[in-house]
Design a protein around this motif. Sequence first.
Motif, PDB file in Angstrom:
ATOM      1  N   PRO A   1       3.672 -18.547 -23.183  1.00  0.00           N
ATOM      2  CA  PRO A   1       2.570 -17.972 -22.406  1.00  0.00           C
ATOM      3  C   PRO A   1       1.773 -19.080 -21.703  1.00  0.00           C
ATOM      4  O   PRO A   1       1.457 -20.105 -22.307  1.00  0.00           O
ATOM      5  CB  PRO A   1       1.707 -17.254 -23.438  1.00  0.00           C
ATOM      6  N   VAL A   2       1.475 -18.842 -20.424  1.00  0.00           N
ATOM      7  CA  VAL A   2       0.737 -19.808 -19.617  1.00  0.00           C
ATOM      8  C   VAL A   2      -0.344 -19.099 -18.816  1.00  0.00           C
ATOM      9  O   VAL A   2      -0.308 -17.871 -18.649  1.00  0.00           O
ATOM     10  CB  VAL A   2       1.678 -20.596 -18.673  1.00  0.00           C
ATOM     11  N   GLU A   3      -1.290 -19.896 -18.326  1.00  0.00           N
ATOM     12  CA  GLU A   3      -2.358 -19.360 -17.478  1.00  0.00           C
ATOM     13  C   GLU A   3      -2.625 -20.332 -16.344  1.00  0.00           C
ATOM     14  O   GLU A   3      -2.383 -21.534 -16.471  1.00  0.00           O
ATOM     15  CB  GLU A   3      -3.623 -19.095 -18.283  1.00  0.00           C
ATOM     16  N   VAL A   4      -3.134 -19.805 -15.252  1.00  0.00           N
ATOM     17  CA  VAL A   4      -3.350 -20.628 -14.067  1.00  0.00           C
ATOM     18  C   VAL A   4      -4.517 -21.587 -14.271  1.00  0.00           C
ATOM     19  O   VAL A   4      -5.473 -21.294 -14.997  1.00  0.00           O
ATOM     20  CB  VAL A   4      -3.572 -19.734 -12.815  1.00  0.00           C
TER      21      VAL A   4
ATOM     22  N   LYS B   1      -2.163 -14.900 -15.628  1.00  0.00           N
ATOM     23  CA  LYS B   1      -1.427 -15.113 -16.878  1.00  0.00           C
ATOM     24  C   LYS B   1       0.043 -14.777 -16.664  1.00  0.00           C
ATOM     25  O   LYS B   1       0.381 -13.908 -15.872  1.00  0.00           O
ATOM     26  CB  LYS B   1      -2.005 -14.254 -17.986  1.00  0.00           C
ATOM     27  N   GLY B   2       0.891 -15.482 -17.385  1.00  0.00           N
ATOM     28  CA  GLY B   2       2.315 -15.232 -17.258  1.00  0.00           C
ATOM     29  C   GLY B   2       3.085 -15.945 -18.347  1.00  0.00           C
ATOM     30  O   GLY B   2       2.506 -16.416 -19.332  1.00  0.00           O
ATOM     31  N   THR B   3       4.388 -16.023 -18.152  1.00  0.00           N
ATOM     32  CA  THR B   3       5.256 -16.718 -19.097  1.00  0.00           C
ATOM     33  C   THR B   3       6.229 -17.600 -18.326  1.00  0.00           C
ATOM     34  O   THR B   3       6.579 -17.319 -17.186  1.00  0.00           O
ATOM     35  CB  THR B   3       6.065 -15.742 -19.981  1.00  0.00           C
TER      36      THR B   3
ATOM     37  N   GLY C   1       0.801  -1.219   0.000  1.00  0.00           N
ATOM     38  CA  GLY C   1       0.000   0.000   0.000  1.00  0.00           C
ATOM     39  C   GLY C   1       0.833   1.268   0.000  1.00  0.00           C
ATOM     40  O   GLY C   1       0.304   2.358  -0.187  1.00  0.00           O
ATOM     41  N   LYS C   2       2.143   1.151   0.179  1.00  0.00           N
ATOM     42  CA  LYS C   2       3.015   2.324   0.197  1.00  0.00           C
ATOM     43  C   LYS C   2       3.800   2.461  -1.108  1.00  0.00           C
ATOM     44  O   LYS C   2       3.719   3.473  -1.784  1.00  0.00           O
ATOM     45  CB  LYS C   2       3.974   2.244   1.383  1.00  0.00           C
ATOM     46  N   CYS C   3       4.592   1.436  -1.456  1.00  0.00           N
ATOM     47  CA  CYS C   3       5.450   1.555  -2.652  1.00  0.00           C
ATOM     48  C   CYS C   3       4.816   0.966  -3.910  1.00  0.00           C
ATOM     49  O   CYS C   3       5.309   1.176  -5.011  1.00  0.00           O
ATOM     50  CB  CYS C   3       6.823   0.915  -2.403  1.00  0.00           C
ATOM     51  N   GLY C   4       3.714   0.220  -3.749  1.00  0.00           N
ATOM     52  CA  GLY C   4       3.006  -0.318  -4.906  1.00  0.00           C
ATOM     53  C   GLY C   4       3.599  -1.591  -5.508  1.00  0.00           C
ATOM     54  O   GLY C   4       3.106  -2.083  -6.515  1.00  0.00           O
ATOM     55  N   GLU C   5       4.652  -2.139  -4.881  1.00  0.00           N
ATOM     56  CA  GLU C   5       5.278  -3.362  -5.407  1.00  0.00           C
ATOM     57  C   GLU C   5       4.394  -4.581  -5.133  1.00  0.00           C
ATOM     58  O   GLU C   5       3.786  -4.685  -4.072  1.00  0.00           O
ATOM     59  CB  GLU C   5       6.642  -3.590  -4.761  1.00  0.00           C
ATOM     60  N   TYR C   6       4.343  -5.475  -6.116  1.00  0.00           N
ATOM     61  CA  TYR C   6       3.692  -6.764  -5.924  1.00  0.00           C
ATOM     62  C   TYR C   6       4.705  -7.719  -5.293  1.00  0.00           C
ATOM     63  O   TYR C   6       5.911  -7.564  -5.502  1.00  0.00           O
ATOM     64  CB  TYR C   6       3.245  -7.352  -7.258  1.00  0.00           C
ATOM     65  N   GLN C   7       4.192  -8.714  -4.566  1.00  0.00           N
ATOM     66  CA  GLN C   7       5.102  -9.725  -4.034  1.00  0.00           C
ATOM     67  C   GLN C   7       4.401 -11.070  -3.949  1.00  0.00           C
ATOM     68  O   GLN C   7       3.192 -11.159  -3.799  1.00  0.00           O
ATOM     69  CB  GLN C   7       5.669  -9.321  -2.673  1.00  0.00           C
TER      70      GLN C   7
ATOM     71  N   GLU D   1       6.749 -16.255 -14.505  1.00  0.00           N
ATOM     72  CA  GLU D   1       6.652 -14.831 -14.189  1.00  0.00           C
ATOM     73  C   GLU D   1       5.255 -14.356 -14.558  1.00  0.00           C
ATOM     74  O   GLU D   1       4.859 -14.409 -15.721  1.00  0.00           O
ATOM     75  CB  GLU D   1       7.700 -14.021 -14.953  1.00  0.00           C
ATOM     76  N   LEU D   2       4.509 -13.917 -13.545  1.00  0.00           N
ATOM     77  CA  LEU D   2       3.163 -13.407 -13.781  1.00  0.00           C
ATOM     78  C   LEU D   2       3.215 -12.042 -14.450  1.00  0.00           C
ATOM     79  O   LEU D   2       4.231 -11.346 -14.370  1.00  0.00           O
ATOM     80  CB  LEU D   2       2.389 -13.303 -12.468  1.00  0.00           C
ATOM     81  N   GLU D   3       2.116 -11.642 -15.078  1.00  0.00           N
ATOM     82  CA  GLU D   3       2.038 -10.317 -15.698  1.00  0.00           C
ATOM     83  C   GLU D   3       2.355  -9.209 -14.703  1.00  0.00           C
ATOM     84  O   GLU D   3       2.869  -8.164 -15.073  1.00  0.00           O
ATOM     85  CB  GLU D   3       0.638 -10.092 -16.299  1.00  0.00           C
TER      86      GLU D   3
END
Length: 140
Positions: free
Chosen positions: A119-122, A66-68, A37-43, A95-97
């Motif tokens: 390209p892959v999807e869950v 979705k990812g690769t 909520g502060k830096c906006g990074e996904y983890q 690696e997700l989008e």
Amino acid sequence: MTTTRSEWNKPLPTVVGETRPYWESCRRGELLIQKCGKCGEYQFYPRGICANCWFAGVRWVQASGKGTVWTYTVTYQNRTPGFAEDVPYVLALVELEEGVKMFTNIVDCDPREVTIGMPVEVTFVRANEQITVPYFKPVG
């Protein structure tokens, strides 16, 4: 899409504290990751704080699913119960989008067809009433 395996004999995760929302979302057929909520990074993997800026205000957001394929290996030998029956199988880092990477298996395709950048999807496999495991399959 969620499929059910009639006999799941692989190890199951321990669902505790900060991982509970993740596993509950998988059971619903949704893939959640965290966003600061502060830096906006996904983890990903789930943590109680942001791994980038240490802010305690991480929240759960729905990933695109979705990812690769970032890298992978094909396992041809594994004598461990639950895995021996599946050889050959693909262990991949996807690696997700959203930019995070997840270790997973690539399913629903010949292991020889998997490539870096594919390209892959869950997709989800129900292990039991409480646990549903996310895997990835080729798009299309």
